[in-house]
Design a protein around this motif. Sequence first.
Motif, mmCIF file in Angstrom:
data_model
loop_
_atom_site.group_PDB
_atom_site.id
_atom_site.type_symbol
_atom_site.label_atom_id
_atom_site.label_comp_id
_atom_site.label_asym_id
_atom_site.label_seq_id
_atom_site.Cartn_x
_atom_site.Cartn_y
_atom_site.Cartn_z
ATOM 1 N N ASP A 3 -7.402 -5.058 6.038
ATOM 2 C CA ASP A 3 -7.472 -5.897 4.848
ATOM 3 C C ASP A 3 -8.716 -5.645 4.022
ATOM 4 O O ASP A 3 -8.852 -6.210 2.924
ATOM 5 C CB ASP A 3 -7.372 -7.368 5.231
ATOM 6 N N HIS A 52 2.335 5.029 11.852
ATOM 7 C CA HIS A 52 1.753 3.720 11.552
ATOM 8 C C HIS A 52 0.380 3.917 10.903
ATOM 9 O O HIS A 52 -0.481 4.639 11.438
ATOM 10 C CB HIS A 52 1.588 2.887 12.825
ATOM 11 N N LYS A 94 -2.990 2.105 10.043
ATOM 12 C CA LYS A 94 -3.811 0.942 10.359
ATOM 13 C C LYS A 94 -5.143 0.985 9.630
ATOM 14 O O LYS A 94 -6.049 0.189 9.941
ATOM 15 C CB LYS A 94 -4.037 0.873 11.872
ATOM 16 N N PRO A 137 -1.582 -1.280 4.808
ATOM 17 C CA PRO A 137 -0.824 -2.516 5.043
ATOM 18 C C PRO A 137 -1.356 -3.671 4.207
ATOM 19 O O PRO A 137 -2.558 -3.770 3.945
ATOM 20 C CB PRO A 137 -1.001 -2.766 6.542
ATOM 21 N N GLU A 138 -0.433 -4.516 3.798
ATOM 22 C CA GLU A 138 -0.821 -5.744 3.115
ATOM 23 C C GLU A 138 -1.396 -6.716 4.141
ATOM 24 O O GLU A 138 -1.143 -6.588 5.347
ATOM 25 C CB GLU A 138 0.404 -6.361 2.421
ATOM 26 N N GLY A 147 -1.922 -9.246 6.796
ATOM 27 C CA GLY A 147 -1.014 -9.894 7.739
ATOM 28 C C GLY A 147 0.255 -9.126 8.022
ATOM 29 O O GLY A 147 1.138 -9.651 8.707
ATOM 30 N N LYS A 148 0.409 -7.876 7.523
ATOM 31 C CA LYS A 148 1.625 -7.110 7.727
ATOM 32 C C LYS A 148 1.285 -5.725 8.267
ATOM 33 O O LYS A 148 0.131 -5.310 8.253
ATOM 34 C CB LYS A 148 2.412 -6.995 6.429
ATOM 35 N N ASP A 149 2.347 -5.014 8.728
ATOM 36 C CA ASP A 149 2.209 -3.644 9.203
ATOM 37 C C ASP A 149 2.767 -2.692 8.148
ATOM 38 O O ASP A 149 3.593 -3.071 7.311
ATOM 39 C CB ASP A 149 2.961 -3.448 10.522
ATOM 40 N N SER A 150 2.323 -1.458 8.207
ATOM 41 C CA SER A 150 2.801 -0.437 7.285
ATOM 42 C C SER A 150 3.110 0.813 8.075
ATOM 43 O O SER A 150 2.261 1.318 8.833
ATOM 44 C CB SER A 150 1.755 -0.148 6.208
#
Length: 733
Positions: free
Chosen positions: A112, A181, A183, A214-215, A217-220
């Motif tokens: 974040d 992924h 992170k 990632p936004e 609180g979310k995963d990308s």
Amino acid sequence: MIQLLHTEIDVVPGRRPQRQALPEGMVGLGTAVLRITNATERENAYTVRLRCENPYWQDSWFRINAMPPAVGEGASSKPDQQGPKDQWVKVYVSNGASRDVLLSFMAPQRSDSRAGVYEVSVVVETHVQEGQGAAKGDRITEIKGTVIIRPFYEWQIEFQPEDRKVKRFFRRSAAYEVIVHNKGNDWLYCDLKLPRPKDMLLENFSQRLAVPPPEPGKDSSRSVPIRARTKHKAFRGAPKVDELPLTFHRVDAPTVPPLPEEAIAGVSSAGLGAPVVSSETSEIQTPEYPPTLTYCPPIPATLTDFIQSLARNALAISMLFLGLVAMLHISYLMYTHWKFKLQSAAPLSMSLENGARLEYRGAMLNGARVNFYKNKDDKDSFLSRYLKPLMTKRGVYFVNTKDVPGLTDTAVFVEAERVAFIPYLNALMPRTKKLRIEFGNVIDPSKKPLVMSDRAVPGKPFTIQGTGFGAEPGKVMFGDQPADQIVSWSDTQIVAVVPAGVADQTNIVAINAKGEEVARATKAGGAPPKPPGPEPEPEPENVADAAPLPIPGYGSACRFDWASVAKEIDENQHFDMPAALALKAYALVETNQVTKARALLKDARTSAGLKTGEDTYKVLAEALESDAKIQQLGDKVVDYSVILSAETRLREFDAGTPSDLSDRHLVAADAGFKTAALFGRAVAFPALAYVDFAIRKNMKSNAREALKMLTDVPKGLTDQDEKLGMAGLRSRL
């Protein structure tokens, strides 16, 4: 004077800010200094805050602290005030003195902490004391600055599944999925490299993936499908394992461009970003556990491996066996359902004596069950019995009803339910149509004949007696004129006043409150002539005792005693069920009960196996071309001939005049003669109907010839001459 000594601040996520501020004009490594100089003649207060409008900015990234006054600077008489969580500070500066405020920036190494350039504003609120006893004045100053959050990269490769086993000889490919992924806090660009292994074909091409950060609180993540095909073709042997040599190369393409090395120690220039060293960004990754493709030949190399393979695939083999069984059951269900739909099944008689056996004719009825219902709409039967084959008649099955409670002097509805070879499929088998069966003496108001007044006299009441008229009044039409008045209306009797001006031959139609036609007849209109002689006898009060009515338009000389004919059918059963229904329909036409006649005729066609729209006349005409076709139809010829006679009589009634229908009557009679010669059945009715028609058409020579043929039929009609009306026909000739 207020001055920001470091307008660009470099922030590395996870790294603490530099403790000592760098000289003015250099890139601040996590820190910046705000210098406040009080040029007034009195002591002033200054409140320092930081503001940023970027949606990814977080206030927890910075702290604002006041530095102690420099040596030689006059100390303030008031202490500095620190805001909650060091988000602002209020300092007091003596006249002619300067104070420094330290801005510290630290972003955590999380996704974040989005990499990028953030434009910030240092807001300084000056509190000025104007004079003795005067109000304080405030002044706000904003200084622009730039905070650069450097990117950091953290990514992971996942391969699903890690191992694929190919067990089919003709299909040796398997599908995989590679998931990347992201992170980190910046866009991730990586190239997928797929080499060409020796014993494997990879059905994909090298491509570049772009995975966004990632936004909060979310995963990308991004996935790539890969299909591998082994080149091994051994039919027997040990399993062969091949690895998929996949590699991922991260491409250096940061959102914030790199800062030259000389700008770190030198004076910065506007528009430059944070330092990104190439050694930190060039990475190559491979899956932690390399994916594999295992080719298992259909026949293992050893007996032990074969037994182990059966044990491992026991569930799959069991499911395959159950699937085959289910498929066979479904196929059998579809076949039997289709087969039963094609095979008709119906009772031989719709009226039985108390205790008589109920006989069914049809195919595939051995072991079938007959269900008895009180009402046609009932779902649960009150009695069930199983059919047994009748040895004396082929294709006929029966149920004994003797000593069965609930089947004495009553009418019930029955249906035949065939059984399946597999018992649990019985509930899915088709059932026959529910038919009404009478046991013993059943009083049925619906069989009451329709009786009307002999003549429609204007201004006089006209009476219609029968059943099923309804309780609510409807209307009575005399031609195109409605009745002057409905005197009374009940379910069994209608009395209406005849309007003036009715024609000599008037069609009279009664219509109930629902708009349904419940009675129709053609009557003479106008005042009746006064015949010489004694007064006529009054009409009978009981409809059942009334004399049979003539055929409309032909007078009383052309009628049979149809009540006796119907009674003879019920008592002695000279005909099978379809023929009996058709004969009753003929009798109903003669008594003007056309609606009921159509319903009985429809049931007769269904019981005889005639399809909807199929012309009985054509069926019999084709069968009469040769004796072989007659024998092929068998005893159905009797049913078809009687049904054709009833259908032809109904056509005469609908036409209103004796149309040229002699061909139809003649075909029905001819079929009856041939059937009598072949099977010895009592089939007088179609020929009698033809004789009656020939007399009405004034074809007396044809009528005499048909009567002579009837007399010559073996097993003939000597015991039925009087009952079926032959004497009356001879007298008319």
